[in-house]
Design a protein around this motif. Sequence first.
Motif, short mmCIF file in Angstrom:
data_model
loop_
_atom_site.label_atom_id
_atom_site.label_comp_id
_atom_site.label_asym_id
_atom_site.label_seq_id
_atom_site.Cartn_x
_atom_site.Cartn_y
_atom_site.Cartn_z
N GLU A 250 0.84 -1.19 0.00
CA GLU A 250 0.00 0.00 0.00
C GLU A 250 0.89 1.26 0.00
O GLU A 250 0.63 2.22 -0.73
CB GLU A 250 -0.85 -0.02 1.27
CG GLU A 250 -2.24 0.48 1.12
CD GLU A 250 -3.04 0.17 2.39
OE1 GLU A 250 -2.83 0.87 3.40
OE2 GLU A 250 -3.88 -0.75 2.35
N VAL A 377 -5.06 15.91 6.82
CA VAL A 377 -4.19 14.87 7.38
C VAL A 377 -4.79 13.53 6.97
O VAL A 377 -5.99 13.30 7.13
CB VAL A 377 -4.05 14.99 8.91
CG1 VAL A 377 -3.20 16.19 9.26
CG2 VAL A 377 -5.40 15.10 9.60
N VAL A 379 -4.64 9.17 6.39
CA VAL A 379 -4.16 7.84 6.78
C VAL A 379 -4.42 6.91 5.60
O VAL A 379 -5.57 6.78 5.15
CB VAL A 379 -4.92 7.32 8.02
CG1 VAL A 379 -4.38 5.94 8.42
CG2 VAL A 379 -4.81 8.30 9.18
N ASN A 380 -3.36 6.29 5.11
CA ASN A 380 -3.49 5.28 4.05
C ASN A 380 -4.23 5.78 2.81
O ASN A 380 -5.14 5.11 2.30
CB ASN A 380 -4.15 4.00 4.60
CG ASN A 380 -3.32 3.37 5.71
OD1 ASN A 380 -2.14 3.67 5.85
ND2 ASN A 380 -3.94 2.52 6.50
N LEU B 116 -13.10 6.48 0.82
CA LEU B 116 -12.41 7.38 1.74
C LEU B 116 -13.42 8.00 2.69
O LEU B 116 -14.47 8.48 2.27
CB LEU B 116 -11.70 8.51 0.99
CG LEU B 116 -10.35 8.23 0.34
CD1 LEU B 116 -9.83 9.52 -0.31
CD2 LEU B 116 -9.35 7.71 1.35
N VAL B 422 -8.72 12.50 6.67
CA VAL B 422 -9.06 11.63 5.55
C VAL B 422 -8.52 10.23 5.86
O VAL B 422 -7.32 10.07 6.04
CB VAL B 422 -8.43 12.15 4.24
CG1 VAL B 422 -8.73 11.22 3.07
CG2 VAL B 422 -8.92 13.57 3.95
N GLU B 423 -9.43 9.26 5.97
CA GLU B 423 -8.97 7.91 6.32
C GLU B 423 -9.33 6.93 5.21
O GLU B 423 -10.49 6.85 4.79
CB GLU B 423 -9.57 7.48 7.66
CG GLU B 423 -9.14 8.43 8.78
CD GLU B 423 -9.36 7.88 10.17
OE1 GLU B 423 -8.41 7.33 10.74
OE2 GLU B 423 -10.50 7.98 10.66
N GLY B 424 -8.33 6.18 4.79
CA GLY B 424 -8.54 5.24 3.70
C GLY B 424 -7.95 3.89 3.99
O GLY B 424 -7.50 3.61 5.11
N ASP B 425 -7.97 3.03 2.99
CA ASP B 425 -7.28 1.75 3.11
C ASP B 425 -6.48 1.51 1.84
O ASP B 425 -6.58 0.47 1.20
CB ASP B 425 -8.24 0.60 3.44
CG ASP B 425 -9.47 0.61 2.55
OD1 ASP B 425 -9.52 1.39 1.58
OD2 ASP B 425 -10.38 -0.20 2.80
N GLY B 426 -5.71 2.55 1.49
CA GLY B 426 -4.81 2.41 0.35
C GLY B 426 -5.28 3.11 -0.92
O GLY B 426 -4.70 2.90 -1.99
N GLN B 427 -6.28 3.97 -0.81
CA GLN B 427 -6.80 4.64 -2.02
C GLN B 427 -5.73 5.48 -2.72
O GLN B 427 -4.97 6.21 -2.08
CB GLN B 427 -7.98 5.57 -1.65
CG GLN B 427 -9.31 4.88 -1.50
CD GLN B 427 -9.50 4.25 -0.14
OE1 GLN B 427 -8.56 4.19 0.67
NE2 GLN B 427 -10.69 3.77 0.15
#
Lengths: 430, 430
Positions: A250, A377, A379-380, B116, B422-427
């Motif tokens: 990732e 900010v 994350v991932n 996201l 902003v929180e994602g899982d690899g976007q």
Amino acid sequence: MTTQTPPDRQAEAVVADLATAAREASRAVALLTRVEKDAALEAMADALLDDAGAIVAANAEDVARGREEGLTEGLLDRLTLDEARVAACAEALRDLARLPDPVGEVVRGSTLANGLQIRQVRVPMGVVGMIYEARPNVTVDAAGLGLKSGNAVILRGGSSAAATNRAIVATLRRALAAQGLPEDAVNLLDGGGHEAAKALMTARGLVDLVIPRGGAGLIRSVVTESTVPVIETGVGVCHVYVDAAADLAEALAITANAKTHRPSVCNAAETLLVHRAVAAEFLPKAAAELAGAGVTLHADDAARAYAAQAGVAAEALVEGDLDREWLALEMSVAVVDDLDAALAHVREHGTGHTEAIVTEDRAAARRWTSEVDAAAVMVNASTRFTDGGEFGFGAEIGISTQKLHARGPMGLPELTSTKWIVEGDGQIRA
Amino acid sequence: MTTQTPPDRQAEAVVADLATAAREASRAVALLTRVEKDAALEAMADALLDDAGAIVAANAEDVARGREEGLTEGLLDRLTLDEARVAACAEALRDLARLPDPVGEVVRGSTLANGLQIRQVRVPMGVVGMIYEARPNVTVDAAGLGLKSGNAVILRGGSSAAATNRAIVATLRRALAAQGLPEDAVNLLDGGGHEAAKALMTARGLVDLVIPRGGAGLIRSVVTESTVPVIETGVGVCHVYVDAAADLAEALAITANAKTHRPSVCNAAETLLVHRAVAAEFLPKAAAELAGAGVTLHADDAARAYAAQAGVAAEALVEGDLDREWLALEMSVAVVDDLDAALAHVREHGTGHTEAIVTEDRAAARRWTSEVDAAAVMVNASTRFTDGGEFGFGAEIGISTQKLHARGPMGLPELTSTKWIVEGDGQIRA
């Protein structure tokens, strides 16, 4: 500190006339209904298509002059309009017509104990000045965003696009007049050099807001010289920090995307920080991937050694590299000891735009989002997502990196102020 | 225009040290929980009571010096602290502890199509500078509001309150330290004259926001000299317009309240406008009521004639009266031909603070609330209601008359900015 020049009386007089006309127009524009504004936006789009030939011809003059004056190919490309690009500008106006009207939105309200009904309602700013560089599509965007948000605009484009901007603004003003709207809702501040721009920035009482869009030098000049309120946009020294607990596949995808998807824009990543614990595994792969995409790395000693393992010759970091907004296929790379060091690095070198961590560790993610002081900010996710379109705003006037009024991508609501409407039946204070 | 003096290097160095310490402290304060901040506010209140004797003694020095230097009785009264006033300051801190924490409030958010999760969250500004005049209770209020909103503050009080402010800030800092919090969350910029204030206003990058509170001269100076973002507060040339369709008994009560309830504050009315159709009936009564309350009228010819019918000798309006913020038992009075003339008058002479119409006519009320460009527009209510306490904010740092960031009464949320998480899982962007 401030670089003050004595005010130029002639430039001041020109701006005062322009701003007074804009102010008068702004009062009418502020009261337009959404139906009226959307019809005007469609008419402006139609007019751009009708006049596309003349606009492209005017643009050709600017491009020819730019070529003579030695503008780079990149700048010439940004300056150039063909019929397809004019059509794209027109389409952007039609997109604006489809967005909700920010004016009149009730932000909050209540009935007080004494029966007074109060509500806070969005209202236009009034007169908005835009100071920007070469790209002529900004002229169309800013005029459209201004109108939709009920403002009159004074546009100060770069001198390299002077003929183009003149043609575009003439077209837009004719379209407004044909709709029975005041053409002074859209104004071009043409010529007059820095003195004219300076007069715009100091026209306090006539101009309600100035927004600079362009390079760091332009923005710094506006911010320090303006006495009109300013929204600072855009400089982005954005970081991707690959934590000890990152999913490295990732991390690789995010790093490559953040750097190479569109390197010339402010939300592109400029610096890669890698936790020491994963540097040996991650950095050779990252160096190979980035170098394969044409990225030149500027790396500290540790990172250079890992890059060398993948056969990538990174440049040595030199003084100032860690503060550079490369805006190109170049990237600074540093190995950090831990999350604290990454946070300290971002605090020292970040510009408050977008900062991303890649981690599967909840605590690290929580510290990152709490402690990093930036407009966005992450994350991932790739830093490239800090964008009005991506956030669903539908239109963007710029990305604010200041804390007052607006922070991050600015859409139509950010071009408005509010007022309190207080309705009673004779209430007085006891 | 701007009045620029060359920067004073020594003042700059002092401010840079102070602001660097404040900045360091602000990072810790930004992360405090509400429980920790409220405990600190209670401790600050307790400390003020414990040190009341020393604070009152220090204040006596300032008052004695002020008397020697010929301060007016009004200014001396505003400057003076006794134990009861210190106790009131302490109580204000306890009131702040009871208000909700603005920091961390989620303003808006959504899940984007690509998964996201984005949310806009309130965060502290960072370091806030306050530049104000004599009243020492502002020192306590600003320190408390700053802490509750997660900011470090740099306080620049008037030189006439120097000893008092030194004593108060020493007490508050000791209380913070005793709670294990950084004492540099509350800082006094002591001495150094205008150069020091100027250095504070131009400490861009170290100070995030400057708020001036005081007279028109102070505010103008801060607004034109500052390169740090400013929130302009307070000048209020507020109008009461008595429309043709007014309930005249209501109009009389509102006019008297708006003028006489507390004439020295910015939301007091300064000018009475009366529609010609009701002037003959309304103005003699209004003149009698206002004169009976000790108000000196400054009236145009028509209004003077009506006042004379009630035996009230009004002064003739002189050049500039209609732009005066009297802040005293004085009032400008003018007869206008119609609503359009009243709107034009307010446009020309208003300062964008609070403007009230008295009318039973829906269309007139709607035009007033739509067309008047001010922080608060009122129908059938006293201008005195533009107030953070009255609006239910529970605390007020001032009343903004600018359009950027905050307009009208400012409470705790107005001392915050926002950031996007902003929180994602690899976007990555396609």
